[in-house]
Design a protein around this motif. Structure first.
Motif, PDB file in Angstrom:
ATOM      1  N   MET A  86      21.531  48.744  44.796  1.00  0.00           N
ATOM      2  CA  MET A  86      22.567  47.685  44.511  1.00  0.00           C
ATOM      3  C   MET A  86      22.303  46.332  44.197  1.00  0.00           C
ATOM      4  O   MET A  86      22.601  45.211  43.389  1.00  0.00           O
ATOM      5  CB  MET A  86      23.457  48.068  45.424  1.00  0.00           C
ATOM      6  N   ASP A  87      21.183  45.607  44.853  1.00  0.00           N
ATOM      7  CA  ASP A  87      20.753  44.329  45.154  1.00  0.00           C
ATOM      8  C   ASP A  87      20.391  43.625  42.970  1.00  0.00           C
ATOM      9  O   ASP A  87      20.145  42.728  42.991  1.00  0.00           O
ATOM     10  CB  ASP A  87      20.682  44.346  45.878  1.00  0.00           C
ATOM     11  N   LEU A  88      19.138  44.667  43.260  1.00  0.00           N
ATOM     12  CA  LEU A  88      18.919  44.517  41.937  1.00  0.00           C
ATOM     13  C   LEU A  88      19.926  44.727  41.192  1.00  0.00           C
ATOM     14  O   LEU A  88      19.110  43.626  39.986  1.00  0.00           O
ATOM     15  CB  LEU A  88      17.457  45.372  41.861  1.00  0.00           C
ATOM     16  N   LEU A  89      20.625  45.494  41.156  1.00  0.00           N
ATOM     17  CA  LEU A  89      21.725  45.357  40.319  1.00  0.00           C
ATOM     18  C   LEU A  89      22.412  43.690  39.766  1.00  0.00           C
ATOM     19  O   LEU A  89      22.579  43.542  39.280  1.00  0.00           O
ATOM     20  CB  LEU A  89      22.605  46.860  40.173  1.00  0.00           C
ATOM     21  N   ASN A  90      22.994  43.850  40.968  1.00  0.00           N
ATOM     22  CA  ASN A  90      23.044  42.002  41.441  1.00  0.00           C
ATOM     23  C   ASN A  90      23.030  41.013  40.994  1.00  0.00           C
ATOM     24  O   ASN A  90      22.666  40.174  39.669  1.00  0.00           O
ATOM     25  CB  ASN A  90      23.633  41.947  42.459  1.00  0.00           C
ATOM     26  N   ALA A  91      21.251  41.437  41.213  1.00  0.00           N
ATOM     27  CA  ALA A  91      20.346  40.167  40.156  1.00  0.00           C
ATOM     28  C   ALA A  91      19.872  40.106  39.167  1.00  0.00           C
ATOM     29  O   ALA A  91      20.129  38.769  38.522  1.00  0.00           O
ATOM     30  CB  ALA A  91      18.624  40.947  41.803  1.00  0.00           C
ATOM     31  N   LEU A  92      19.859  41.471  38.960  1.00  0.00           N
ATOM     32  CA  LEU A  92      19.841  41.801  37.260  1.00  0.00           C
ATOM     33  C   LEU A  92      20.942  41.299  36.830  1.00  0.00           C
ATOM     34  O   LEU A  92      20.923  40.281  35.055  1.00  0.00           O
ATOM     35  CB  LEU A  92      20.290  43.238  36.453  1.00  0.00           C
ATOM     36  N   VAL A  93      22.480  41.553  36.518  1.00  0.00           N
ATOM     37  CA  VAL A  93      23.955  40.873  36.051  1.00  0.00           C
ATOM     38  C   VAL A  93      23.785  39.086  36.473  1.00  0.00           C
ATOM     39  O   VAL A  93      23.869  38.694  35.293  1.00  0.00           O
ATOM     40  CB  VAL A  93      25.141  41.431  37.213  1.00  0.00           C
ATOM     41  N   ALA A  94      23.359  38.666  37.349  1.00  0.00           N
ATOM     42  CA  ALA A  94      22.725  37.715  37.681  1.00  0.00           C
ATOM     43  C   ALA A  94      22.450  36.612  36.676  1.00  0.00           C
ATOM     44  O   ALA A  94      22.544  35.238  35.905  1.00  0.00           O
ATOM     45  CB  ALA A  94      22.525  36.988  39.195  1.00  0.00           C
ATOM     46  N   PHE A  95      21.016  37.105  36.771  1.00  0.00           N
ATOM     47  CA  PHE A  95      20.200  36.168  35.791  1.00  0.00           C
ATOM     48  C   PHE A  95      21.011  36.677  34.177  1.00  0.00           C
ATOM     49  O   PHE A  95      20.503  35.710  33.625  1.00  0.00           O
ATOM     50  CB  PHE A  95      19.004  37.344  35.596  1.00  0.00           C
TER      51      PHE A  95
ATOM     52  N   PHE B  19      37.528  33.644  27.015  1.00  0.00           N
ATOM     53  CA  PHE B  19      35.944  34.696  27.296  1.00  0.00           C
ATOM     54  C   PHE B  19      36.135  36.539  26.244  1.00  0.00           C
ATOM     55  O   PHE B  19      37.161  36.635  26.017  1.00  0.00           O
ATOM     56  CB  PHE B  19      36.453  34.902  28.808  1.00  0.00           C
ATOM     57  N   VAL B  20      35.248  36.852  26.024  1.00  0.00           N
ATOM     58  CA  VAL B  20      35.155  38.121  25.587  1.00  0.00           C
ATOM     59  C   VAL B  20      35.333  38.869  27.320  1.00  0.00           C
ATOM     60  O   VAL B  20      35.451  40.134  27.225  1.00  0.00           O
ATOM     61  CB  VAL B  20      33.633  38.603  25.059  1.00  0.00           C
ATOM     62  N   ILE B  21      34.215  38.758  27.886  1.00  0.00           N
ATOM     63  CA  ILE B  21      34.163  39.411  29.583  1.00  0.00           C
ATOM     64  C   ILE B  21      34.286  38.738  29.753  1.00  0.00           C
ATOM     65  O   ILE B  21      33.569  37.511  30.281  1.00  0.00           O
ATOM     66  CB  ILE B  21      32.591  40.112  29.442  1.00  0.00           C
ATOM     67  N   ASN B  22      35.382  38.220  30.897  1.00  0.00           N
ATOM     68  CA  ASN B  22      35.701  37.801  32.106  1.00  0.00           C
ATOM     69  C   ASN B  22      34.688  38.234  33.571  1.00  0.00           C
ATOM     70  O   ASN B  22      34.724  38.781  33.213  1.00  0.00           O
ATOM     71  CB  ASN B  22      36.926  37.247  32.369  1.00  0.00           C
ATOM     72  N   ALA B  23      34.396  36.931  34.154  1.00  0.00           N
ATOM     73  CA  ALA B  23      33.668  37.327  35.586  1.00  0.00           C
ATOM     74  C   ALA B  23      34.400  38.274  36.593  1.00  0.00           C
ATOM     75  O   ALA B  23      33.620  39.071  36.623  1.00  0.00           O
ATOM     76  CB  ALA B  23      33.416  36.032  36.180  1.00  0.00           C
ATOM     77  N   ARG B  24      35.773  37.759  36.277  1.00  0.00           N
ATOM     78  CA  ARG B  24      35.972  38.584  37.432  1.00  0.00           C
ATOM     79  C   ARG B  24      36.768  40.022  36.702  1.00  0.00           C
ATOM     80  O   ARG B  24      36.759  40.894  37.816  1.00  0.00           O
ATOM     81  CB  ARG B  24      37.849  38.142  37.627  1.00  0.00           C
ATOM     82  N   ASP B  25      36.970  40.582  35.508  1.00  0.00           N
ATOM     83  CA  ASP B  25      36.989  41.657  35.119  1.00  0.00           C
ATOM     84  C   ASP B  25      35.938  42.434  35.266  1.00  0.00           C
ATOM     85  O   ASP B  25      35.964  43.631  35.642  1.00  0.00           O
ATOM     86  CB  ASP B  25      37.590  41.622  33.610  1.00  0.00           C
ATOM     87  N   PHE B  26      34.805  41.924  35.476  1.00  0.00           N
ATOM     88  CA  PHE B  26      33.740  42.022  35.481  1.00  0.00           C
ATOM     89  C   PHE B  26      33.309  43.318  36.486  1.00  0.00           C
ATOM     90  O   PHE B  26      33.628  43.646  36.510  1.00  0.00           O
ATOM     91  CB  PHE B  26      32.323  41.625  35.001  1.00  0.00           C
ATOM     92  N   ARG B  27      34.267  42.125  37.065  1.00  0.00           N
ATOM     93  CA  ARG B  27      33.722  42.642  39.067  1.00  0.00           C
ATOM     94  C   ARG B  27      34.381  43.812  39.054  1.00  0.00           C
ATOM     95  O   ARG B  27      33.941  44.743  39.981  1.00  0.00           O
ATOM     96  CB  ARG B  27      34.080  40.783  40.033  1.00  0.00           C
ATOM     97  N   GLU B  28      35.468  43.722  38.894  1.00  0.00           N
ATOM     98  CA  GLU B  28      36.899  44.462  39.322  1.00  0.00           C
ATOM     99  C   GLU B  28      35.928  45.661  38.811  1.00  0.00           C
ATOM    100  O   GLU B  28      36.172  47.139  39.377  1.00  0.00           O
ATOM    101  CB  GLU B  28      38.451  44.067  39.308  1.00  0.00           C
ATOM    102  N   TRP B  29      35.484  45.700  37.165  1.00  0.00           N
ATOM    103  CA  TRP B  29      34.907  47.062  36.453  1.00  0.00           C
ATOM    104  C   TRP B  29      33.860  47.632  37.254  1.00  0.00           C
ATOM    105  O   TRP B  29      33.893  48.953  37.744  1.00  0.00           O
ATOM    106  CB  TRP B  29      34.923  46.605  35.417  1.00  0.00           C
ATOM    107  N   SER B  30      33.440  46.669  37.661  1.00  0.00           N
ATOM    108  CA  SER B  30      31.770  47.808  38.256  1.00  0.00           C
ATOM    109  C   SER B  30      31.710  47.048  39.895  1.00  0.00           C
ATOM    110  O   SER B  30      31.028  47.820  39.959  1.00  0.00           O
ATOM    111  CB  SER B  30      30.469  46.719  37.652  1.00  0.00           C
ATOM    112  N   GLY B  31      32.683  46.758  39.974  1.00  0.00           N
ATOM    113  CA  GLY B  31      32.659  46.787  41.722  1.00  0.00           C
ATOM    114  C   GLY B  31      30.967  46.165  42.199  1.00  0.00           C
ATOM    115  O   GLY B  31      30.379  46.371  43.315  1.00  0.00           O
ATOM    116  N   LEU B  32      30.334  45.105  41.439  1.00  0.00           N
ATOM    117  CA  LEU B  32      29.369  44.462  42.113  1.00  0.00           C
ATOM    118  C   LEU B  32      29.916  43.295  42.637  1.00  0.00           C
ATOM    119  O   LEU B  32      31.407  42.893  42.325  1.00  0.00           O
ATOM    120  CB  LEU B  32      28.327  44.335  40.785  1.00  0.00           C
ATOM    121  N   GLU B  33      29.122  43.006  43.570  1.00  0.00           N
ATOM    122  CA  GLU B  33      29.457  40.804  43.830  1.00  0.00           C
ATOM    123  C   GLU B  33      29.266  40.106  42.815  1.00  0.00           C
ATOM    124  O   GLU B  33      30.468  39.043  42.724  1.00  0.00           O
ATOM    125  CB  GLU B  33      28.359  40.653  44.484  1.00  0.00           C
ATOM    126  N   GLU B  34      28.511  39.825  41.703  1.00  0.00           N
ATOM    127  CA  GLU B  34      28.082  39.266  41.141  1.00  0.00           C
ATOM    128  C   GLU B  34      28.868  39.241  39.798  1.00  0.00           C
ATOM    129  O   GLU B  34      28.981  40.731  39.019  1.00  0.00           O
ATOM    130  CB  GLU B  34      26.409  39.015  40.729  1.00  0.00           C
TER     131      GLU B  34
END
Lengths: 336, 448
Positions: free
Chosen positions: A1-10, A145-160
């Motif tokens: 999960m952490d790696l996923l967050n790292a990927l999203v942040a990247f 925005f096309v993808i909003n940071a908050r929407d993405f967080r809600e949709w994916s459940g990720l921190e980032e």
């Protein structure tokens, strides 16, 4: 999960911004490299051509907005872009007629044309400043925005969160379309082929009946289109300021040289190489590393190699490395 | 391959007579006198002083372009380095800052230098191959990180010392006049590094490399606060001539001013400007003399031979690349001297005010208009173009003022015209440059 967050942040902080910036640089470098390949000089007025095209487009955008015309979720500037390109084409064609043609017919040395382009640079920068002044101008409208940071967080459940701005998506799409159209034109049409022939061997091209005036005129129109598009996309993504566009000259030239001057494919590759290096070197990697490594391994520093103010040093360093080790560029460019 | 105007665009105008320089210099003098009568002598002397500095910069660029055909568009960087030298030499040292982090900063810089040294050694000593590339990358990254860590901690300590007035290491506290040669040396060092990498390749590459180095030098000046306070500016750099305020309190001076019927305030500003003028003119004359000697020596002939035909010169056994490096370093050093003089005149270093159009491309206009390859021409171009640059703005303003007077009050055009007059300078310079290139490519005073 952490790696996923790292990927999203990247993706969010490195990949998407660098890709958009790279596309803008690639379009700019394509224009510079075409002038180099066909008219055979390094055009110091290229940044100012971009600025002029953007300034005209900004004025047209404001005009359209005043008339109540908008482009729905897309920025109105895209509606104004074709007209902006047309006006910029007129300017560069006029410049060629009044200024450059004389030297071309006198077969002046390329370095003289570079000095001449300095004079053109002065005049174009004055024109741009007459039109829109020297202040920072924001001209983006439509959906942000096309993808909003908050929407993405809600949709994916990720921190980032992952944000994709409209301007970034538009940059990539428009740049892709422009490059595809350019390569189709250069490789499939008669005029495009005659341009490539002219670039490879001018005398032979003239001998086989290619009209040089037509080649030159078409080149200028394409350059105006590329420069205006690059400038408008950059302005939409960040903001318009006359002086910033002059400073873009360095990364644009660096991109063209890295790819191999005169080589269109190289210019695109060079644009992305420069943009990704700039972002990778000036980004503070702590956030990404904090997700990727176990807690106790994460260093306290920001993990930023260089502060953002030194981004020019990055283009410069890449340029010097290429000059030292591969002077013709990654793809084989011309060596005059 | 570098070829210059004379080789490609032969000017068909009659050869310049010997009177031409005299007439043109007299005309320039007239322009300055007219400016003095119409707009005040203080104004005219300000133009003359900056004109002298501009003429020195133009001499430097003329060495590179006129003698050798080298395309340097990083003049601004070398000028700024000269300005930095003025701070480093003449500003008083900040002892607290040195105690706080000076040693760490020096150690960081030494580590950086060691890294470069190690890179050079690895590059020359190791056999080519993958392990060499790996070693180069490792040394570069490790050295960079180590140097940055040490430098960074020292920087923070120094910048924390009384940040509102100092927050930097200060200079050596030496006499300001020493800064002028020091500025030349600093610029020469930077030019050597650039020239070593970019010379010997195509001429465009030198242009792009110098464009880059100028931006980087400015970025360093703006962001390294420990060095010269960055955009917070260093003010109050000591002056080589007495200050106006001191003169006004000097009874001797006020008495002499009164004896020629001048107000002491006006007299003191004029006198200070005249003193500067004397100093600058002396430097200009020395450099001009040296440049003339160089031009007419075997060395100068060799330079022009290389410029006009590199292949032939190389065939004659001339080492083209190292001669280019030599003259590139010399020309940049002259620009550095001028940069130090300019900061001395202003009494402050303001990195935010360095703009490439003003400090690189304007100098180019001076050289081209004056006559590339002719030292007297470059100097004349320096004066004339600087005068024009200064005078265009007020002239443009009054011109636009006359236009707006006919327009109805509060017309949007009026406001726009007011803003526009500020950009008249750029337009004028572009037009002048293009007209000269087109109709008189050898400039006002052509190379003989």
């Amino acid at each position: 999960m952490d790696l996923l967050n790292a990927l999203v942040a990247f993706l969010n902080f490195v990949f998407i911004p660098a890709a958009a910036y790279g596309a803008q640089l690639a379009l700019g470098a394509l224009g510079a490299t075409l002038i180099y390949g066909i008219l055979r000089f390094s055009n110091f007025a290229h940044g100012e051509t971009m600025a002029f095209g953007t300034a005209v487009t900004i004025l047209l955008t404001f005009g359209l907005q005043a008339m109540g015309l908008t482009f729905g979720p897309l920025p109105t500037a895209l509606l104004a872009l074709p007209m902006g390109i047309a006006l910029t084409s007129l300017l560069v064609l006029g410049t060629d007629r009044v200024v450059y043609r004389f030297y071309r017919e006198a077969r002046a040395a390329p370095v003289i044309l570079v000095v001449v382009s300095m004079g053109v640079m002065f005049i174009m920068s004055a024109l741009t400043r007459f039109l829109v002044g020297v202040e920072d101008i924001q001209f983006t409208d439509g959906a942000r925005f096309v993808i909003n940071a908050r929407d993405f967080r809600e949709w994916s459940g990720l921190e980032e969160g992952l944000a994709l701005r409209t301007t970034q998506l538009i940059t990539l799409v428009v740049a892709g379309l422009a490059v595809a159209a350019l390569f189709w034109f250069l490789n499939r049409t008669r005029t495009g082929k005659s341009m490539r022939a002219f670039s490879d061997n001018e005398d032979l091209a003239l001998l086989s009946g290619i009209n040089p005036n037509r080649v030159v005129a078409v080149t200028w129109i394409i350059v105006a289109a590329l420069a205006t598009t690059a400038g408008v996309l950059y302005g939409l993504d960040k903001s318009f300021k006359a002086f910033t566009y002059f400073q873009l000259l360095l990364p644009i030239f660096a991109a063209a040289v890295v790819g191999g001057l005169g080589n269109p494919l190289g210019a695109i590759a060079g644009g992305f190489v420069i943009a990704f290096s700039e972002v990778v070197v000036t980004y503070a990697w702590k956030q990404v590393v904090a997700y990727a490594l176990p807690g106790e391994w994460v260093p306290a520093s920001l993990l930023q190699l260089m502060s953002t103010e030194y981004k020019f040093a990055v283009s410069f360093a890449i340029l010097i490395l290429v000059l030292l080790f591969k002077p013709t560029g990654l793809f084989k460019g011309q060596s005059v | 391959m570098t070829t210059l105007p004379r080789a490609t665009l032969t000017n068909t105008a009659a050869p310049a007579s010997n009177l031409r320089p005299v007439v043109l210099y007299l005309a320039m003098l007239m322009l300055i006198l007219v400016t003095g009568f119409m707009m005040g002598w203080n104004y005219a002397l300000t133009i003359v002083n900056m004109g002298l500095i501009s003429a020195i910069m133009a001499l430097g660029v003329n060495l590179q372009w006129g003698f050798a055909g080298l395309f340097n568009v990083g003049v601004m960087g070398f000028v700024a380095l000269g300005g930095l030298a003025a701070v480093l030499v003449a500003s008083p040292p900040v002892t607290d800052a040195w105690a706080a982090g000076g040693a760490r900063i020096l150690a960081g810089l030494a580590l950086g230098a060691l890294t470069v040294l190690a890179l050079i050694v690895v590059r020359h000593r190791m056999a080519a191959g993958r392990s060499k590339t790996l070693a180069l990358v490792l040394v570069a990254v490790a050295g960079f990180l180590a140097a940055r860590a040490v430098l960074g901690s020292g920087t923070l300590a120094v910048e924390a010392v009384n940040p509102s007035v100092s927050g930097y290491l200060g200079g050596l506290g030496l006499p300001i006049l020493l800064a002028w040669p020091a500025g030349g040396l600093l610029a020469a060092g930077a030019a050597w590094v650039v020239g070593k990498t970019a010379l010997g390749l195509r001429s465009d590459y030198l242009a792009i490399a110098t464009l880059g180095i100028a931006e980087i030098i400015l970025a360093v000046l703006k962001n390294e606060d420990w060095l010269a306070r960055g955009v917070k500016n260093v003010v109050g750099i000591p002056s080589p001539v007495p200050q106006e305020i001191v003169l006004q309190q000097d009874p001797d001076f006020t008495a002499r001013a009164a004896s020629i019927g001048l107000d002491p305030v006006i007299a003191s500003t004029l006198w200070v400007k005249l003193l500067y003028m004397g100093l600058f003119a002396a430097v200009l004359l020395v450099l001009l003399g040296l440049a003339q000697r160089a031009l007419h020596s075997p060395w100068g002939r060799m330079m022009r031979a290389i410029r006009d035909n590199e292949v032939a010169a190389a065939a004659m056994g001339k080492n083209v690349t190292s001669r280019h490096l030599q003259i590139f370093v010399l020309g940049s050093a002259v620009c550095g001297i001028a940069g130090a003089m300019m900061v001395t005149l202003d009494g402050q270093l303001t990195p935010g005010s360095y703009q490439p159009l003003r400090y690189t491309f304007l100098i180019w206009v001076m050289v081209i208009v004056g006559g590339s390859g002719n030292n007297w021409g470059a100097v004349l171009g320096g004066f004339l173009i600087w005068w024009l640059w200064v005078i265009v703005e007020p002239v443009g303003q009054s011109l636009f003022g006359a236009i707006s007077a006919v327009l109805p009050d509060g017309s949007p055009v009026t406001a726009h015209l007011q803003d526009a007059s500020a950009h008249m300078r750029l337009l004028t310079m572009g037009v002048v440059l293009l007209l000269v290139l087109r109709f008189s490519p050898k400039g006002l005073l052509p190379e003989r």
